[in-house]
Design an enzyme around this catalytic site. Structure first.
Site, PDB file in Angstrom:
ATOM      1  N   HIS A   1      -6.836  -5.783  -1.748  1.00  0.00           N
ATOM      2  CA  HIS A   1      -5.781  -4.811  -1.455  1.00  0.00           C
ATOM      3  C   HIS A   1      -4.723  -5.478  -0.585  1.00  0.00           C
ATOM      4  O   HIS A   1      -5.048  -6.133   0.402  1.00  0.00           O
ATOM      5  CB  HIS A   1      -6.367  -3.584  -0.745  1.00  0.00           C
ATOM      6  CG  HIS A   1      -5.378  -2.473  -0.534  1.00  0.00           C
ATOM      7  ND1 HIS A   1      -4.737  -1.847  -1.582  1.00  0.00           N
ATOM      8  CD2 HIS A   1      -4.900  -1.892   0.606  1.00  0.00           C
ATOM      9  CE1 HIS A   1      -3.928  -0.905  -1.104  1.00  0.00           C
ATOM     10  NE2 HIS A   1      -3.998  -0.928   0.224  1.00  0.00           N
TER      11      HIS A   1
ATOM     12  N   SER B   1       0.845  -1.190   0.000  1.00  0.00           N
ATOM     13  CA  SER B   1       0.000   0.000   0.000  1.00  0.00           C
ATOM     14  C   SER B   1       0.888   1.250   0.000  1.00  0.00           C
ATOM     15  O   SER B   1       1.700   1.418  -0.905  1.00  0.00           O
ATOM     16  CB  SER B   1      -0.951  -0.036   1.196  1.00  0.00           C
ATOM     17  OG  SER B   1      -1.972   0.916   1.041  1.00  0.00           O
TER      18      SER B   1
ATOM     19  N   ASP C   1      -8.068  -2.693  -7.406  1.00  0.00           N
ATOM     20  CA  ASP C   1      -7.578  -2.433  -6.057  1.00  0.00           C
ATOM     21  C   ASP C   1      -8.628  -1.682  -5.236  1.00  0.00           C
ATOM     22  O   ASP C   1      -9.141  -0.636  -5.659  1.00  0.00           O
ATOM     23  CB  ASP C   1      -6.288  -1.620  -6.128  1.00  0.00           C
ATOM     24  CG  ASP C   1      -5.598  -1.523  -4.785  1.00  0.00           C
ATOM     25  OD1 ASP C   1      -6.019  -0.681  -3.973  1.00  0.00           O
ATOM     26  OD2 ASP C   1      -4.659  -2.305  -4.544  1.00  0.00           O
TER      27      ASP C   1
END
Length: 505
Positions: free
Chosen positions: A389, A233, A340
């Site tokens: 994610h 991330s 995502d």
């Protein structure tokens, strides 16, 4: 096989020195164990005392899976002194340089589990969004303080996925020296701004990485062969922003033998147009471009030099993967879900309990197509068509596949391709693109199917209201997918399309 026998003998001898009486009783538990024990005396004279010694297993990585099964079975059968079991967790170390700090002024730090004998180091950058002005940072401090302060960090952490020390969970990196750097700078690992006064925040993400590397050099990194800078991330974007910095840092200090590589997971964001435009009032709804523009000014950002030169005055461009990647010198493996969840969130597509309507469905599909287009020239990529994610620290990361290849397998192929082409400069992307991949060992893996979860190995989908698992068909209907209409557009029978969906075709 001879090398395997030698290492097995060494392990057995270490166990024998720990509990000789127990080892004798363990004889006869298996033919393999007996053969190894019979060889052990030949090495007895080479070891003094009961000190452990480093074992460098990197030489057998081509057959690492089988090797580890043998070692684990041997250790379990011949190592009964459980009171002396090695602690596998990473331990917290605060930085000795007290001027490098978290947002609130508390000391920055890192977690470390050393692996004596391994010359591979994995340094992981934690993710967790960001804040870009006083208001959003104050809100973040109230609701997510652990991402801005080290005051309540635990003394140890257990690694999972690529940070796991267990070979069955992490078949190719289990024996590396593991480093986890907690995210407490809220600046996508880019800032270099000290705390200026009471109530102000420090933004020192880039300096935290630099200082951790300096300390690791005193703990064995100076003798490393490979340093993999990984992150998920915001940490994945942090890899893209810092991998060249780290490489240059080591070269300047004379450590030219360390090969620096990057692994960017779920950090390849797009500066696309939001599905619904909203004012930039909070981190979640603010368009990525606007949030980063504000953040760059607030954080005192450092970006890779080549990217800075390419985007003078508009350095915010370097936070978007497809713009920064072509300017990097270090090889980077990109891991990115085609759909995502974090990208959809900042684009204001909120997949709550209600089915999405046709406009959202079209937006989601076009997002996947746009993202796929930005990945065409990335030599090493793993991109499943899933709505999710982050991936590399999941305990079940072995289960996700693209075209029949798992991510750990693809990473192993990438390692081999870099090792087997020593005549190629590891920092030359243009050369990497021209290189023929190893036969049967793919590293460019992007799903071609056009909708979320058309890959049958995608993570389990759950209804956000009931928590119940959903089949692919149920999920697609929830997403507004019209089987009849899609079949008509494709010129096929709806039943055939349903069968293809169930099979992930």
């Amino acid at each position: 096989m001879q090398r395997l026998a030698v290492r097995s003998c060494m392990l057995l001898l270490l166990v024998h020195l720990c509990a000789p009486g127990q080892v004798k009783r363990a004889r006869g538990r298996g033919a393999q164990s007996r053969r190894v024990q019979q060889q052990a005396p030949a090495y007895t004279e080479r070891v003094e005392g009961t000190e452990s010694f480093p074992l460098d297993f990197t030489a057998v990585e081509g057959n690492m899976d089988n090797f580890m099964v043998q070692i684990k079975n041997l250790a379990q059968s011949l190592y009964p002194c459980s009171a002396q079991k090695l602690d596998q967790d990473m331990k917290l170390h605060f930085l000795k340089n007290e001027s490098v700090i978290c947002n609130d002024g508390s000391p920055a730090g890192y977690y470390l589990k050393q692996s004596k004998g391994s010359k591979r180091w994995l340094v992981f950058l934690e993710g967790g969004w960001y804040c870009f002005n006083r208001q959003t940072c104050n809100s973040r401090y109230e609701t997510m303080r652990r991402l801005m302060s080290s005051t309540k960090w635990p003394a140890s952490r257990t690694g999972t996925g690529i940070l796991s020390p267990q070979p069955e969970e992490n078949p190719h990196w289990w024996n590396a020296n593991m480093v986890f750097i907690p995210y407490c700078s809220s600046d996508v690992w880019s800032g270099a701004t000290p705390k200026s006064g009471h109530g102000d925040y420090a933004f020192m993400g880039s300096l935290i990485i630099q200082e951790v590397i300096n300390e690791l050099l005193t703990k064995g990194l100076n003798n490393a062969k490979v340093l993999l800078l990984a992150g998920s991330s915001a940490g994945g974007t942090g890899v893209l922003l810092n991998v060249d910095h780290v490489s240059e840092q080591l070269k300047v200090q004379g450590h030219t033998g360390v090969q620096v590589r990057g692994l960017a997971d779920s950090g390849w964001f797009l500066d696309n147009k939001q599905y619904k435009f909203t004012d930039c009032l909070d981190t979640i709804s603010c368009a990525p471009t606007e949030a980063i523009k504000r953040g760059v000014r607030y954080w005192g950002t450092q970006v890779p030099e080549n990217c800075r030169q390419a985007h003078l005055g508009e350095e915010w461009n370097c936070f978007f993967g497809y713009k920064v990647f072509p300017t990097l010198n270090s090889p980077v493996f990109v891991v990115q879900w085609l759909f995502d969840e974090a990208q959809l969130t900042v684009d204001n597509v909120h997949l709550t309990g209600q089915p999405v309507h046709e406009g959202q469905w079209r937006y989601i599909q076009s997002l996947g197509q746009e993202l796929r287009g930005t990945l065409q020239d990335v030599p090493a990529i793993f991109s499943p068509a899933c709505l999710s994610h982050e991936l590399i620290t999941r305990t079940n990361w072995l289960e996700i596949q693209v075209k029949g290849t798992s991510l750990p397998r693809a990473l192993h192929c990438w390692d081999r391709s870099l090792q087997d082409n020593t005549n190629v400069s590891h920092g030359n992307h243009s050369t990497l693109k021209q290189r023929t991949p190893l036969r049967g060992c793919p590293v460019h893996l992007v799903d071609s199917c056009p909708w979320p979860h058309c890959n049958p190995t995608c993570p389990t989908i759950r209804d956000q209201l009931t928590g119940q698992e959903m089949s692919v068909i149920q999920f697609l209907k929830h997403m507004g997918f019209d089987v009849q209409k899609m079949a008509q557009q494709q010129g096929m029978d709806p039943r055939k399309l349903l069968g293809m969906l169930n099979n992930g075709s």
